[in-house]
Enzyme design. Structure first.
Site, mmCIF file in Angstrom:
data_model
loop_
_atom_site.group_PDB
_atom_site.id
_atom_site.type_symbol
_atom_site.label_atom_id
_atom_site.label_comp_id
_atom_site.label_asym_id
_atom_site.label_seq_id
_atom_site.Cartn_x
_atom_site.Cartn_y
_atom_site.Cartn_z
ATOM 1 N N TRP A 21 0.839 -1.208 0.000
ATOM 2 C CA TRP A 21 0.000 0.000 0.000
ATOM 3 C C TRP A 21 0.876 1.262 0.000
ATOM 4 C CZ3 TRP A 21 -1.243 2.816 4.961
ATOM 5 C CH2 TRP A 21 -2.191 3.831 4.777
ATOM 6 N N GLN A 27 4.646 5.724 -4.326
ATOM 7 C CA GLN A 27 5.744 6.437 -3.649
ATOM 8 C C GLN A 27 7.120 6.008 -4.156
ATOM 9 O OE1 GLN A 27 6.086 5.456 0.518
ATOM 10 N NE2 GLN A 27 7.584 7.036 0.948
ATOM 11 N N TYR A 54 -4.934 -0.318 -4.615
ATOM 12 C CA TYR A 54 -3.653 0.340 -4.322
ATOM 13 C C TYR A 54 -3.049 0.923 -5.609
ATOM 14 C CZ TYR A 54 -3.708 -1.924 0.337
ATOM 15 O OH TYR A 54 -4.040 -2.354 1.602
ATOM 16 N N TRP A 205 -2.485 -4.589 10.042
ATOM 17 C CA TRP A 205 -1.813 -3.585 9.205
ATOM 18 C C TRP A 205 -1.283 -2.415 10.022
ATOM 19 C CZ3 TRP A 205 -4.219 1.297 8.453
ATOM 20 C CH2 TRP A 205 -5.613 1.368 8.570
ATOM 21 N N PRO A 207 1.638 -2.067 11.641
ATOM 22 C CA PRO A 207 2.095 -2.435 12.988
ATOM 23 C C PRO A 207 3.076 -1.425 13.577
ATOM 24 C CG PRO A 207 3.148 -3.828 11.321
ATOM 25 C CD PRO A 207 2.072 -3.048 10.619
ATOM 26 N N ALA A 209 2.616 1.775 12.987
ATOM 27 C CA ALA A 209 1.849 3.023 12.844
ATOM 28 C C ALA A 209 2.436 3.880 11.710
ATOM 29 C CB ALA A 209 1.790 3.785 14.161
ATOM 30 N N LYS A 216 11.195 8.078 14.265
ATOM 31 C CA LYS A 216 11.917 9.009 13.375
ATOM 32 C C LYS A 216 11.209 10.363 13.237
ATOM 33 C CE LYS A 216 10.096 7.235 8.961
ATOM 34 N NZ LYS A 216 10.492 6.621 7.691
ATOM 35 N N ARG A 228 6.992 8.975 4.823
ATOM 36 C CA ARG A 228 5.570 8.896 4.445
ATOM 37 C C ARG A 228 4.803 10.159 4.841
ATOM 38 N NH1 ARG A 228 1.924 3.674 5.556
ATOM 39 N NH2 ARG A 228 3.498 2.827 4.164
ATOM 40 N N ASN A 294 12.967 -4.774 9.996
ATOM 41 C CA ASN A 294 11.698 -5.090 10.664
ATOM 42 C C ASN A 294 11.433 -6.590 10.807
ATOM 43 O OD1 ASN A 294 11.809 -2.375 10.206
ATOM 44 N ND2 ASN A 294 9.801 -2.192 9.250
HETATM 45 N N1 LIG Z 1 -6.796 -3.395 5.050
HETATM 46 C C1 LIG Z 1 -6.540 -2.102 5.090
HETATM 47 O O1 LIG Z 1 -7.463 -1.273 5.094
HETATM 48 C C2 LIG Z 1 -5.118 -1.659 5.097
HETATM 49 C C3 LIG Z 1 -4.789 -0.305 5.338
HETATM 50 C C4 LIG Z 1 -3.456 0.044 5.363
HETATM 51 C C5 LIG Z 1 -2.471 -0.918 5.151
HETATM 52 N N2 LIG Z 1 -2.815 -2.209 4.893
HETATM 53 C C6 LIG Z 1 -1.812 -3.275 4.618
HETATM 54 O O2 LIG Z 1 -0.772 -3.220 5.588
HETATM 55 C C7 LIG Z 1 0.473 -3.017 4.946
HETATM 56 C C8 LIG Z 1 1.385 -2.276 5.845
HETATM 57 O O3 LIG Z 1 0.878 -0.976 6.158
HETATM 58 P P1 LIG Z 1 1.885 0.201 6.428
HETATM 59 O O4 LIG Z 1 2.772 0.366 5.243
HETATM 60 O O5 LIG Z 1 1.135 1.362 6.921
HETATM 61 O O6 LIG Z 1 2.750 -0.477 7.614
HETATM 62 P P2 LIG Z 1 3.867 -0.005 8.595
HETATM 63 O O7 LIG Z 1 4.844 -1.129 8.609
HETATM 64 O O8 LIG Z 1 3.260 0.441 9.877
HETATM 65 O O9 LIG Z 1 4.551 1.314 7.919
HETATM 66 C C9 LIG Z 1 5.425 1.173 6.848
HETATM 67 C C10 LIG Z 1 6.151 2.466 6.549
HETATM 68 O O10 LIG Z 1 6.907 2.905 7.684
HETATM 69 C C11 LIG Z 1 8.200 3.360 7.279
HETATM 70 N N3 LIG Z 1 9.190 2.402 7.822
HETATM 71 C C12 LIG Z 1 9.099 1.051 7.837
HETATM 72 N N4 LIG Z 1 10.160 0.493 8.436
HETATM 73 C C13 LIG Z 1 10.960 1.492 8.815
HETATM 74 C C14 LIG Z 1 12.196 1.528 9.486
HETATM 75 N N5 LIG Z 1 12.800 0.411 9.882
HETATM 76 N N6 LIG Z 1 12.758 2.742 9.731
HETATM 77 C C15 LIG Z 1 12.133 3.881 9.338
HETATM 78 N N7 LIG Z 1 10.949 3.913 8.681
HETATM 79 C C16 LIG Z 1 10.352 2.718 8.428
HETATM 80 C C17 LIG Z 1 8.194 3.333 5.744
HETATM 81 O O11 LIG Z 1 7.694 4.583 5.255
HETATM 82 P P3 LIG Z 1 8.624 5.803 4.795
HETATM 83 O O12 LIG Z 1 10.006 5.266 4.512
HETATM 84 O O13 LIG Z 1 7.946 6.329 3.584
HETATM 85 O O14 LIG Z 1 8.583 6.770 5.927
HETATM 86 C C18 LIG Z 1 7.183 2.255 5.440
HETATM 87 O O15 LIG Z 1 6.621 2.340 4.157
HETATM 88 C C19 LIG Z 1 0.084 -2.300 3.633
HETATM 89 O O16 LIG Z 1 1.079 -2.390 2.645
HETATM 90 C C20 LIG Z 1 -1.157 -3.067 3.255
HETATM 91 O O17 LIG Z 1 -0.804 -4.333 2.707
HETATM 92 C C21 LIG Z 1 -4.120 -2.579 4.873
#
Ligand SMILES: NC(=O)c1ccc[n+]([C@@H]2O[C@H](COP(=O)([O-])OP(=O)(O)OC[C@H]3O[C@@H](n4cnc5c(N)ncnc54)[C@H](OP(=O)(O)O)[C@@H]3O)[C@@H](O)[C@H]2O)c1
Length: 332
Positions: A21, A27, A54, A205, A207, A209, A216, A228, A294
């Protein structure tokens, strides 16, 4: 990597899955997307989550290309239907027409004959539940979909669906895909207890936030370049966490993570995996290093004292209201 059953089903999923997503087709460029998928595969992730909506359907295409050549039997590919995928009044929702058209588009874009899990992305108040569940059941019988799940459905909605499925002999829901993190615990009061009783697993999803729990984003400062919170398509959803109260408390989690030898992202992912009703945590990533960081949360155990310290730090900024699990009253 560790593996868990998807609810009470026979399907095993990697306890950390990768979702695309906001990143793929939007992006990040295709090369970065492919590197993230490759990093996930290298780290033992077998479960991949996407949705028809998406990046206006482009995310499924990118994932399909990135997974090309990987043995299909070694993967669990999840997608979803509900949000608009075109301009027409029937290009949305959970009617028989849209579900049928959408799965065909998803299979074509993902370059696969079947998806392992097909999820109703939200509850559709404009379609009789029987119509939706019968259509899903037909897709299971046709072999286009192996298992059926939902996303952001309330406990009542899941219970209604189970009742109909049992009465009509339809395939039962095996999974629920809610938002869940240290900061967003709205499923704990109602959805999780029902799902535990009914053998439904959570695939959670955001996890970390959406990056907030990495620490950061600093209180009183502009978000880092390229994150993001600066992305036009992503900044709306992350906004609910972007206030100084939340951001300062998150900073106070840093000594807890450091004391355990974990990165902040690993602590956040490990936290959701402590809930035994969680089958998998879906991580997002804009670069492969994030995936590699992660996924190391797999298998990490947090003891009761650590969980209490986290609760004490976050205090009142944790959202727990079960009413926050909601779907649009009308189709978007
Ligand atoms: N069912 C639903 O309605 C729904 C809604 C939302 C998501 N989802 C699913 O859940 C998945 C995950 O959601 P999410 O992307 O919001 O999850 P998330 O793991 O909470 O956030 C991911 C974002 O955090 C940043 N990040 C991740 N690891 C990092 C690290 N080690 N250090 C620094 N920044 C880090 C990155 O963004 P930046 O680098 O851009 O800052 C990355 O794209 C989606 O891809 C989708 O499959 C489902």
């Amino acid at each position: 990597m560790e593996f868990r059953h998807l609810g009470r089903s026979g399907l095993k999923v990697s306890e950390i899955s990768y979702g695309n997503w906001l990143t793929h087709g939007s992006q990040v460029e295709e090369e970065a997307a492919k590197q993230c998928v490759q990093a996930a595969l290298d780290e033992g992730v077998t479960t991949f989550d996407t949705a028809d909506v998406y990046a206006g359907t482009k995310a499924e295409e990118v994932l399909g290309r990135a997974l090309k050549g990987v043995r299909r039997e070694s993967l669990e590919i999840f997608t979803k239907v509900y949000w608009p995928t075109g301009p027409g009044q029937n290009d949305r929702g959970l009617s028989r027409k849209h579900i049928t058209e959408s799965i065909h588009g998803s299979l074509r874009r993902l370059q696969t004959d079947y998806v392992d899990l097909y999820q109703a992305h939200r509850f559709d108040y404009e379609t009789p539940l029987e119509e939706t569940l019968k259509t899903f059941d037909d897709l299971v019988r046709q072999g286009k979909v192996l298992y059926v799940g939902v996303s952001e459905w309330s406990a009542d909605q899941i219970a209604q669906a189970l009742k109909i499925a049992d009465e009509m002999g339809f395939d039962r829901i095996v999974s629920s895909q809610p938002q869940y993190s240290m900061l967003w615990r709205v499923i704990e009061a109602e959805v999780v207890p029902l799902c535990e009783r009914e053998g439904i697993g959570q695939i959670v999803w955001s996890p970390i936030a959406q990056g907030v729990l990495t620490g950061k984003y600093l209180p009183g400062q502009q978000p880092p370049e390229g994150s993001r919170a600066t992305d036009p398509s992503g900044s709306g959803m992350i906004a609910r966490f972007m206030n100084d109260d939340v951001l300062s408390r998150v900073q106070e989690l840093k000594p807890i993570a450091a004391g355990l030898g974990l990165s902040m992202a690993q602590l956040a992912v490990a936290w959701v995996l402590q809930n035994p009703n969680v089958s998998s945590a879906i991580i997002g990533a804009s670069r492969p290093e994030q995936v590699r960081d992660n996924v190391k949360a797999a298998g990490v155990k947090l003891d009761a004292e650590v969980l209490k310290r986290i609760d004490d730090v976050l205090g009142s900024v944790v959202e727990r209201d079960p009413g926050k699990t909601a779907s649009p009253a009308k189709r978007p």
